[in-house]
Design a protein around this motif. Structure first.
Motif, short mmCIF file in Angstrom:
data_model
loop_
_atom_site.label_atom_id
_atom_site.label_comp_id
_atom_site.label_asym_id
_atom_site.label_seq_id
_atom_site.Cartn_x
_atom_site.Cartn_y
_atom_site.Cartn_z
N UNK A 262 0.67 -1.23 -0.09
CA UNK A 262 -0.08 0.09 0.11
C UNK A 262 0.98 1.24 -0.09
N UNK A 263 1.98 1.39 0.76
CA UNK A 263 2.89 2.20 0.82
C UNK A 263 3.56 2.60 -0.32
N UNK A 264 3.88 1.32 -0.91
CA UNK A 264 4.54 1.74 -2.49
C UNK A 264 3.57 2.20 -3.53
N UNK A 265 2.42 1.77 -3.31
CA UNK A 265 1.50 2.22 -4.36
C UNK A 265 1.34 3.77 -3.99
N UNK A 266 1.27 4.07 -2.94
CA UNK A 266 1.08 5.78 -2.76
C UNK A 266 2.32 6.38 -3.11
N UNK B 193 -6.06 5.97 15.38
CA UNK B 193 -7.24 5.37 15.93
C UNK B 193 -8.33 4.81 15.35
N UNK B 194 -8.46 5.21 14.24
CA UNK B 194 -9.51 4.75 13.23
C UNK B 194 -9.16 3.86 12.10
N UNK B 195 -7.84 3.30 12.33
CA UNK B 195 -7.35 2.80 10.79
C UNK B 195 -6.03 3.43 10.63
N UNK B 196 -5.48 2.87 9.64
CA UNK B 196 -4.20 3.34 9.20
C UNK B 196 -4.04 4.67 8.62
N UNK B 197 -2.93 5.53 8.84
CA UNK B 197 -2.81 6.84 8.43
C UNK B 197 -1.74 6.95 7.54
N UNK B 198 -1.67 8.03 6.88
CA UNK B 198 -0.29 8.43 6.05
C UNK B 198 0.01 9.86 6.52
N UNK C 185 -6.23 9.98 6.52
CA UNK C 185 -6.61 8.61 6.64
C UNK C 185 -6.22 8.02 5.43
N UNK C 186 -5.44 6.83 5.51
CA UNK C 186 -4.93 5.88 4.25
C UNK C 186 -6.20 5.73 3.33
N UNK C 187 -6.04 6.19 2.28
CA UNK C 187 -7.09 5.69 1.30
C UNK C 187 -7.30 4.34 1.07
N UNK C 188 -8.72 3.56 0.92
CA UNK C 188 -9.15 2.54 0.96
C UNK C 188 -8.78 1.74 -0.52
N UNK C 189 -8.60 2.38 -1.30
CA UNK C 189 -8.19 1.66 -2.44
C UNK C 189 -7.55 2.65 -3.53
N UNK C 190 -7.02 2.06 -4.62
CA UNK C 190 -6.33 3.07 -5.50
C UNK C 190 -7.09 3.87 -6.24
N UNK C 191 -8.31 3.47 -6.40
CA UNK C 191 -9.42 4.05 -6.95
C UNK C 191 -9.49 5.52 -6.39
N UNK C 192 -9.19 5.53 -5.28
CA UNK C 192 -9.45 6.80 -4.41
C UNK C 192 -8.37 7.63 -4.32
N UNK C 193 -7.23 7.37 -5.02
CA UNK C 193 -6.06 8.16 -4.86
C UNK C 193 -5.99 9.40 -5.63
N UNK C 194 -6.74 9.56 -6.91
CA UNK C 194 -6.84 10.94 -7.56
C UNK C 194 -7.55 11.91 -6.41
N UNK C 195 -8.71 11.64 -5.85
CA UNK C 195 -9.30 12.42 -5.09
C UNK C 195 -8.95 12.56 -3.68
#
Length: 569
Positions: free
Chosen positions: A209-213, A256-261, A280-290
């Protein structure tokens, strides 16, 4: 004889010879031939194995419209023929060999090289031995020249050694002397940005996930005109390359509510963290642009963190290249009249150094369209369009060049062509908020319903606010009959400077009038007149027509403010 020459040497020689020609009287007097020469030379450098066709020459090199018909119109062939004759006449008048040639039947430029241009080594044909051959008189003359040249070089080397010994003995190489390269030289190109190495200690499934980001952010910043991607190893941040560079850290952490970046940006010149943010860490790559797009915009847009830091620490004598563009964008934001002469001067200097710098040409195009009340001179749309087309010679895959042509087309009332190039620019740099804002504003002026999507995207990418996008969005909401939403949004706008242009007060006057707040509307109108009113007598209608380039908007503003009694003829 054949010449061993690298692509870099060939490109350098082509540009140098073209630059000499472009400063000659014949080419100075012929902007069409100059534009065509620049185009063909740049094509010969960037696409040596794929020369342009007649259609490309007509549209990209000579500025013909997209519907140009090469079967019915011989314009490109005729103009290239003129250029071929012009080159031959220039070299004949100068009594010099032809350096640049355009072969008959082709749309490509070739450069002729001789011993004065490049050191040449003779080829040995297949089967030829190293046995001495009987030299011709010409070869013998060349051999005498060669030995004479060796003797001169030998004497020069001895002299250089003596000078260096003297310099060393007298302390001319002491460390306290200034470097040959000054700080202003580090601002000619955009700063580099370095990504830190990936974190190998993350829990299972998280390293990917970090590599994707990281990959997304690298791609997003690679498209920006404000930075250049640097190498990964930055262990020695005190060395020369880091005098104008930044380190970008991405850290995946539990929350506290899940992974963060966590993102952070460090100035390597000062070893100082200048910005950080946690999301908050995006849930999927589809959310990266937004979700990650606004981070990219915040860091590397023309008014982002890096550009702002660059302006803050810009040396006073830094005037060339990227440094000039930093000053240009400052003027574009604040319209400080004292900065305009500085910008015009540095643009001229930068173009003298590199006449085909696409980003400088794009800025020059914008300046050519400025209103008379800003520059004291009549706008020059022909020069604006010419600069934009010249920017496309080298910058067809650069967002700034495409948007320069889009802006020039919009100013020339060609909405279809403007939209086409604006969309290409945004495709090339999708996280530059200002391009979304300007595109939305231009499309609103063209009564294009897609304007609102660009305006909303601009605001999403830059939540700090873009006056251009925000005022255009107010106009759009009013046009759609969403008066209350327009008022609520308008009152949330926070002008970023005292020089936000006339559209902000026009928008406020209109939105207040539409919602029945007449006194507030009159106050906005009075601010508008105080800031932009003419010294000569003019009616409110003439005043609005002068300020607002969009006739439809000017008419709507006049009718609304007249009906509500805010203004009277």
């Amino acid at each position: 004889m054949s010449s061993a020459i690298s692509d870099g040497q060939r490109a350098e020689m082509l540009r140098a010879e073209a630059n000499t020609l472009l400063h000659s009287p014949d080419f100075v007097r012929s902007p069409v031939m100059s534009q065509l020469l620049k185009y063909l030379v740049e094509e010969a450098i960037t696409n040596p194995d794929n020369p342009p066709k007649a259609y490309q020459v007509a549209v990209d090199g000579l500025g013909r419209s997209e519907d140009f018909d090469v079967q019915a119109d011989s314009y490109p062939r005729v103009q290239v023929g003129r250029l071929r004759k012009m080159l031959a006449a220039h070299y004949a008048a100068a009594d010099s060999p032809e350096r640049l040639r355009i072969p008959i039947g082709h749309y490509t430029v070739e450069i002729h090289m001789d011993d004065d241009n490049i050191d040449q080594q003779p080829d040995i044909p297949d089967g030829e031995t190293d046995a001495p051959a009987l030299a011709s008189p010409a070869a013998a003359g060349g051999d005498r020249w060669f030995h004479k040249k060796k003797m001169i070089l030998g004497l020069a080397a001895i002299l250089l050694i003596a000078v260096m010994a003297f310099a060393w003995s007298t302390g001319l190489f002491d460390d306290d002397l200034p470097d040959e390269k000054t700080m202003s030289d580090y601002y000619i190109l955009p700063p580099k940005i370095y990504f830190t190495a990936a974190n190998d200690e993350l829990p299972a499934n998280e390293p990917g996930r970090e590599a994707e980001i990281r990959l997304f952010m690298e791609h997003a910043l690679a498209n920006s005109s404000q930075v250049r991607l640097g190498a990964e190893d930055i262990s020695d941040s005190s060395s020369e390359p880091y005098r104008n560079a930044y380190r970008f850290d991405i850290q995946w952490v539990p929350g506290q509510n899940g992974p963060e970046v966590i993102f952070s940006l460090t100035s390597l010149a000062r070893n100082e963290v200048i910005w950080s943010a946690t999301i908050a860490a995006p849930e999927s790559a589809a959310n990266y642009p937004d979700e990650l797009g606004p981070i990219a915009s915040r860091i590397a847009s023309v008014y982002g963190v890096i550009a702002t830091d660059q302006r803050k620490h810009l040396p006073d004598d830094a005037m060339m290249g990227h440094a000039c563009l930093l000053r240009f964008e400052s003027y574009r934001a604040d319209r400080d009249p004292e900065l305009l002469p500085v910008v015009e001067s540095c643009l001229e200097q930068s173009l003298a150094a590199d006449p085909l710098d696409s980003r400088i040409l794009a800025a020059a195009s914008f300046v050519a369209f400025l209103r008379e009340d800003e520059t004291g001179r009549t706008p020059d749309p022909e020069a604006g369009m010419r600069f934009a087309r010249e920017a496309m010679v080298r910058g067809r895959e650069e967002a700034s060049a495409n948007f320069a042509l889009a802006r020039a087309s919009f100013f020339s009332r060609n909405c279809a062509r403007g939209k086409e190039f604006a969309e290409k620019a945004i495709e090339l740099d999708p996280y530059e908020a200002t391009m979304h804002a300007e595109t939305g504003a231009f499309l609103f002026a063209c009564s294009d319903p897609s304007a609102i999507q660009y305006l909303r995207r601009a605001i999403a990418l830059d939540p700090r606010g873009s006056i251009l996008a925000e005022t255009a969005l107010v106009f759009t909401l009013l046009a759609e009959g969403k008066d209350k939403e327009a008022l609520e949004f308008a009152e949330s706008i926070m002008p970023s400077s005292n020089s936000v242009g006339p559209y902000y007060d026009v928008a406020m006057a209109m939105v207040y009038a539409k919602n029945g707040r007449i006194e507030d509307s009159r106050a906005a109108w009075d601010r508008l007149v105080a800031a932009y009113g003419s010294k000569t007598e003019e009616s409110p209608r003439e005043f609005l027509d002068r300020l607002i380039l969009n006739p439809s908007l000017a008419n709507r503003a006049f009718l609304l403010l007249s009906i509500t009694g805010v203004i009277t003829e």
